[in-house]
Scaffold this active site. Structure first.
Site, mmCIF file in Angstrom:
data_model
loop_
_atom_site.group_PDB
_atom_site.id
_atom_site.type_symbol
_atom_site.label_atom_id
_atom_site.label_comp_id
_atom_site.label_asym_id
_atom_site.label_seq_id
_atom_site.Cartn_x
_atom_site.Cartn_y
_atom_site.Cartn_z
ATOM 1 N N ASP A 305 0.537 -1.141 0.051
ATOM 2 C CA ASP A 305 0.015 -0.091 -0.130
ATOM 3 C C ASP A 305 1.018 1.410 0.157
ATOM 4 O O ASP A 305 2.144 1.260 0.132
ATOM 5 C CB ASP A 305 -1.119 -0.221 1.369
ATOM 6 N N GLU A 503 -10.623 6.819 4.785
ATOM 7 C CA GLU A 503 -9.357 6.522 5.617
ATOM 8 C C GLU A 503 -9.605 7.104 6.750
ATOM 9 O O GLU A 503 -10.545 7.248 7.460
ATOM 10 C CB GLU A 503 -8.120 6.468 4.977
#
Ligand code: GLC
Length: 605
Positions: A305, A503
């Site tokens: 990521d 997020e």
């Protein structure tokens, strides 16, 4: 409490033998492997390391690829070709062609380009914005998910891109998590039921030995099952936190979506930022290599990521042999791709990264590129030529269907809904006419945004959909953001809920909507009730939230989740057809438990 991350090296023991062995999607192909052997034989060390580096298109020019033979590019949440502004389709196509040509002229191995099309091509003005996964979970239909995935793939490929970083297979166990809406829900069985369809929609079905099969053909894109593993199970729902569970629970809850995704032929998996029992996934050799690759047979690309490697002990954005040694095949090198490139070359030269590990990573990357037909495909803009325009009517109609099927009716006093179509309708609330608010995060920008309907050509706000619906039946609709209507309406529809977030920005300490909202929506509803008006509340949220007072102040209460660009799908559910029939009954079901109080949070494991 600072979380002391440990790399999930040998110390973080796992038992691969208790993990499933999914049916293999694609049989081993000796011709393909021989082709890889031939490519590897002629690649320099730098060309091999280059394949393992994915850099942000906002930081890389096509000319850079001559010196730096990168394997992949990404457009992150705020990135576009050439920077961070929003650019039209032709700029995406021109950039894709330029990168493609530069990589061919350089290493001879075409670069592949991915983006987070988690509910549509999130960086493209005019793209169809589908309901987020939590809504698709409420609809609960694999065929719908497959059709949505196919449409998203077509709109991504229509801009010259190869890859979407989806589906998210998180099993969201704590609604305080800012990414709950990217999950299909909290039930592992629901996630497992939708995972394979999501992959097939994006990549096309794997039909071994069927001539002309659709797998990864033009109009399809490479998919990413993410974030492996346990992203939705962190303590208190803290994004990128620690999932503290026995291995069997990790397998059965958070691993549920991966076997069907692998069987559907997903070609990439993204490692999670989170940790398992204190061991960071990006450095977890047991889970990344022994479980996912060796036991479960995943033979595609394990992608890091966004600088996720940098959080490992001893690592930085520009240096992290531990992640590659744990099993990462490709770094998403967000902030120091040149440094990481050079350091990784050195690490292989010194033996910190075994040459065999690099070889395996590059083999996997080349395997996916060859399966994708990359060496045979023409330039991206030529592949895109015959594809539907982003925002095509058929895609918008599909998104509208998904909206309808995702809405959940939480309250309907006196069977108020569906309303007769010819009424005089008052519409109010911060979400009434705001396409950005109804779309949520990962929309045009990473965090999404409000007050910019002009950036959604072809879309309909919820008010726009209501106005269309009532006009068709001779009624009228008045928008009054302050709740004061020029003409007394027969009924009021109040649209409110969460502002967009993505997020960690969406993490909350509890589920008390009224507290987060500072009581604004309740005050609005109370003022409407004081006028003696029947009130239908339409609630926009990425997750279950405690809305006791708002429910009490509403006659009907509809959960709309984050419906995206086709707000008309909401109106489809609120009104009868002109002939009085119910065209679309409510079929959506809660994909996560709805809290009875503000502090009711985690689902017991
Ligand atoms: C983000 C997310 C991941 C996304 C990536 C690229 O931090 O964790 O889901 O694909 O960065 O934008």
């Amino acid at each position: 409490m600072a979380l002391v991350l440990t790399a999930g090296g040998a110390g973080a023991a796992v038992r691969p033998d208790i993990w499933p062995v999914p049916a293999r999607a694609l049989a081993a192909d000796p011709v393909l492997e021989a082709r890889i052997d031939a490519l590897l034989a002629r690649m320099t060390l730098e060309e091999k390391v280059g394949q393992t580096i994915m850099a942000d298109v906002a930081e890389v020019t096509p000319d850079d690829l001559a010196r730096w033979p990168l394997g992949a590019l990404f457009a992150g949440g705020n990135s576009s070709p050439g920077g961070t502004g929003l650019v039209p389709r032709d700029r995406w196509l021109a950039a894709a062609d330029a990168y493609h040509a530069a990589s061919l002229a350089g290493s001879g191995i075409p670069v592949i380009w991915g983006t987070d099309a988690v509910h549509g091509h999130n960086r493209l003005i005019g793209a169809t914005v589908f309901p987020h996964n939590i809504a698709l979970g409420a609809a609960g239909d694999p065929d719908l998910v497959r059709r949505v995935g196919r449409a998203i793939a077509a709109e991504v490929a229509a801009t010259g891109l190869d890859w979407s970083f989806g589906p998210t297979l998180a099993v969201a166990r704590d609604a305080r998590w800012g990414r709950a809406y990217e999950s299909f829900g909290s039930d592992p069985a629901l996630v497992a039921r939708l995972a394979g369809a999501a992959v097939e929609g994006l990549q096309g079905p794997v039909e071994p030995h069927v001539p002309g099969r659709d797998f990864l053909k033009d109009g399809r894109v490479i998919a990413t099952a993410k974030h492996f593993i346990g992203d939705g199970g962190t303590t208190k729902g803290i994004d990128r936190g620690d999932t503290q569970l026995p291995e069997v629970a990790l397998r059965d809850i958070h691993g549920a979506g991966y076997p069907p995704a692998l069987t559907a032929g997903v070609q990439t998996v993204m490692a999670s930022f989170s940790s398992w029992n204190g061991a960071a996934l990006h450095g977890h050799h047991g889970l990344l290599t022994r479980v996912l690759k060796q036991r479960m047979g995943f033979d595609g690309i394990l992608l890091g990521d966004w600088d996720g490697h940098a959080a490992l002990p001893g690592c930085t954005p520009g240096s992290c042999p531990a992640a590659m040694n744990a099993g990462l095949d490709m770094f998403m090198a967000a902030t120091d791709w040149r440094g990481l490139f050079q350091d990784t070359v050195r690490r292989v030269q010194t033996g910190d990264i075994p040459a065999a590990r690099l070889e395996d990573a590059v083999r996997r990357i080349l395997r996916v590129k060859i399966r994708y037909g990359l060496f045979e495909k023409p330039a991206p803009s030529l592949r895109a030529a015959g594809l539907p325009e982003p925002g095509a009517a058929a895609h918008r109609a599909l998104a509208r269907e998904a909206v309808r099927r995702s809405l959940v009716l939480l309250k309907n006093a006196g069977d108020l809904l569906p309303l007769p179509a010819g009424l005089r309708v008052g519409v109010t609330g911060p979400g009434a006419d705001d396409i950005g608010m109804q779309s949520g995060g990962w929309t045009l920008d990473w965090q999404g945004g409000t007050g910019r309907n002009h950036l959604f050509p072809g879309a309909t706000s919820i008010f726009g959909g209501i106005a269309q619906a009532v006009a068709r039946a001779g009624g009228s609709a008045e928008l009054a953001p302050d709740g004061r209507f020029a003409t007394r309406p027969d009924v009021v529809i109040a649209v409110f809920g969460e502002p967009p977030y993505a997020e960690m920005a969406g993490d909350r300490p509890d589920l008390d909507f009224g507290r987060h909202d500072q009581g604004r929506s309740r005050a609005m509803l109370d003022a409407l009730k004081a006028q003696g008006l029947p009130v239908v509340s339409v609630f926009l949220s990425g997750r279950p939230l405690f809305v006791g007072p708002e429910l009490a102040a509403s006659d009907a209460f509809v959960l709309a989740w984050l419906p995206g660009s086709e707000g008309a799908g909401v109106a489809d559910m609120l009104f009868r057809a002109a002939d009085g029939t119910v065209a679309h009954p409510f079929t959506g079901r809660l994909p996560m438990a709805w809290p009875e109080a503000g502090d009711t949070v985690r689902i017991p494991e």
